[in-house]
Design a protein around this motif. Structure first.
Motif, mmCIF file in Angstrom:
data_model
loop_
_atom_site.group_PDB
_atom_site.id
_atom_site.type_symbol
_atom_site.label_atom_id
_atom_site.label_comp_id
_atom_site.label_asym_id
_atom_site.label_seq_id
_atom_site.Cartn_x
_atom_site.Cartn_y
_atom_site.Cartn_z
ATOM 1 N N ASN A 1 0.978 -1.087 0.005
ATOM 2 C CA ASN A 1 -0.030 -0.119 0.239
ATOM 3 C C ASN A 1 0.873 1.180 -0.070
ATOM 4 O OD1 ASN A 1 -2.460 -1.518 -0.071
ATOM 5 N ND2 ASN A 1 -2.605 -1.364 2.253
ATOM 6 N N VAL B 1 2.276 1.882 -3.605
ATOM 7 C CA VAL B 1 1.120 2.604 -4.596
ATOM 8 C C VAL B 1 0.869 3.982 -3.937
ATOM 9 C CG1 VAL B 1 -1.295 2.607 -5.227
ATOM 10 C CG2 VAL B 1 0.124 0.506 -5.036
ATOM 11 N N SER B 2 0.927 4.382 -2.725
ATOM 12 C CA SER B 2 0.385 5.928 -2.165
ATOM 13 C C SER B 2 1.728 6.690 -2.487
ATOM 14 C CB SER B 2 0.525 5.627 -0.949
ATOM 15 O OG SER B 2 -0.822 4.709 -0.433
ATOM 16 N N TRP C 1 3.685 6.323 -5.305
ATOM 17 C CA TRP C 1 3.695 6.745 -6.783
ATOM 18 C C TRP C 1 2.594 7.864 -6.854
ATOM 19 C CZ3 TRP C 1 0.082 7.161 -10.482
ATOM 20 C CH2 TRP C 1 0.631 7.380 -11.760
ATOM 21 N N ASP D 1 8.449 -1.490 -3.565
ATOM 22 C CA ASP D 1 7.771 -2.615 -4.124
ATOM 23 C C ASP D 1 9.039 -3.701 -4.331
ATOM 24 O OD1 ASP D 1 6.016 -3.900 -6.105
ATOM 25 O OD2 ASP D 1 7.782 -3.647 -7.324
ATOM 26 N N VAL E 1 0.825 -6.437 -7.223
ATOM 27 C CA VAL E 1 1.026 -5.158 -6.804
ATOM 28 C C VAL E 1 2.291 -4.717 -7.759
ATOM 29 C CG1 VAL E 1 1.910 -3.796 -4.916
ATOM 30 C CG2 VAL E 1 0.191 -5.503 -4.483
ATOM 31 N N LEU F 1 2.131 -1.576 -9.977
ATOM 32 C CA LEU F 1 3.154 -0.400 -9.908
ATOM 33 C C LEU F 1 3.764 -0.128 -11.299
ATOM 34 C CD1 LEU F 1 4.454 1.807 -8.129
ATOM 35 C CD2 LEU F 1 6.063 0.289 -7.527
ATOM 36 N N PHE G 1 1.465 1.856 -13.375
ATOM 37 C CA PHE G 1 1.293 3.297 -13.417
ATOM 38 C C PHE G 1 2.640 4.022 -13.670
ATOM 39 C CE2 PHE G 1 -1.025 2.282 -9.057
ATOM 40 C CZ PHE G 1 -2.319 2.400 -9.762
ATOM 41 N N TRP H 1 -10.272 1.543 -12.191
ATOM 42 C CA TRP H 1 -8.944 1.323 -12.549
ATOM 43 C C TRP H 1 -8.778 0.582 -13.793
ATOM 44 C CZ3 TRP H 1 -4.458 -1.727 -10.201
ATOM 45 C CH2 TRP H 1 -3.117 -1.767 -10.767
#
Length: 263
Positions: A21, A24-25, A27, A39, A61, A65, A68, A137
């Motif tokens: 988490n 992701v946050s 990024w 990651d 995940v 990432l 993204f 998403w």
């Protein structure tokens, strides 16, 4: 052992959940390199724990990432590893997610039709699990692939579906990007009307809405994308000074990630 009860209750150890988490946050907040470092820690920890379910989640995940960050090949590699694992172990949700991300990666790498098929299959599998999380998403990824394949009308319909989902569920983390994608597709819905004033005004409003949402969320990565799209439109209209004044401050805010596609 200290986290055994939490692992049994939630399915993953707290160390995995936190690293995933946080990656992701970071990024979203505008720290793409720090996100990648977290990651790498996530994948290393998952491998050390030697639990297939944990490793499956960590690979998903990681694939997300890299999506993204705009890294098609790396996202494809993580998604392929996850597909193999989930197929063997029967992890239905991870299998659906990795199929979606594999589809995006293929479309990013130029295999548009195969990518769209994979995205559609993954979305169907995701819906079959009755899970709704991250649906906005994943629909956005399908819309993006339609746009790359010059299927703007299908892309617009998919974005509309995603935004309706956002309104119904409150899943807003991808909302800014959905409005930006809508604007891009409005500009490309029909090449013959590329300079149509109404169409351009609608696209500009979408970019401005995306920018406003990103700023209110303090999501610097979405803000950069929205500002880039709006600046490109203004540049085409001859408003180069306004475009530079919009884009320069957000670009100059970043202190890392200059090797990524967005920057």
């Amino acid at each position: 052992l200290a986290h055994a009860s939490l692992t049994a209750l939630y399915g993953h150890g707290p160390g995995l959940i936190c690293r995933g988490n946080v990656a992701v946050s970071l990024w979203l907040l505008g720290y793409p390199d720090q996100a990648l470092a977290r990651d790498h820690e996530l994948l290393q920890l998952a491998q050390e724990l030697s639990d297939s379910y944990d490793l499956g989640w960590a690979l998903v995940v990681a694939a997300g990432l890299h999506q993204f960050r705009g890294e098609g090949q790396l996202s494809l590699e993580r998604a392929d590893a996850e597909l193999s694992l989930s197929t063997t172990k029967g992890f239905a949700l991870w299998l659906a997610w990795s199929t979606i991300l594999r589809g995006w990666a293929l479309s990013e790498l130029g295999q548009l039709q195969e990518g769209i098929v994979q995205l559609q299959q993954g979305l169907a599998a995701h819906q079959a699990t009755e899970a709704e999380i991250l649906q906005s998403w994943y629909l956005g990824l399908l819309a993006e692939a339609y746009g790359k394949a010059s299927q703007a009308e299908a892309g617009l319909a998919t974005v509309a579906e995603a935004l309706a989902f956002v309104d119904r569920t409150g899943e807003v983390f991808y909302k800014a990007e959905l409005h930006r994608l809508k604007g891009e597709m409005l500009l490309n819905a029909d090449r013959r009307t590329l300079n149509d004033e109404r169409q351009t005004q609608e696209a500009e409003a979408c970019f401005e809405q995306a920018l406003d949402i990103a700023r209110r969320q303090e999501a610097k990565s979405w803000e950069l994308r929205a500002a880039t799209s709006l600046a490109r439109l203004w540049q085409r209209q001859g408003k180069t000074t306004e475009a530079r004044e919009l884009l320069a401050p957000i670009y100059n805010w970043f202190t890392e990630g200059f090797g990524t596609k967005d920057l």
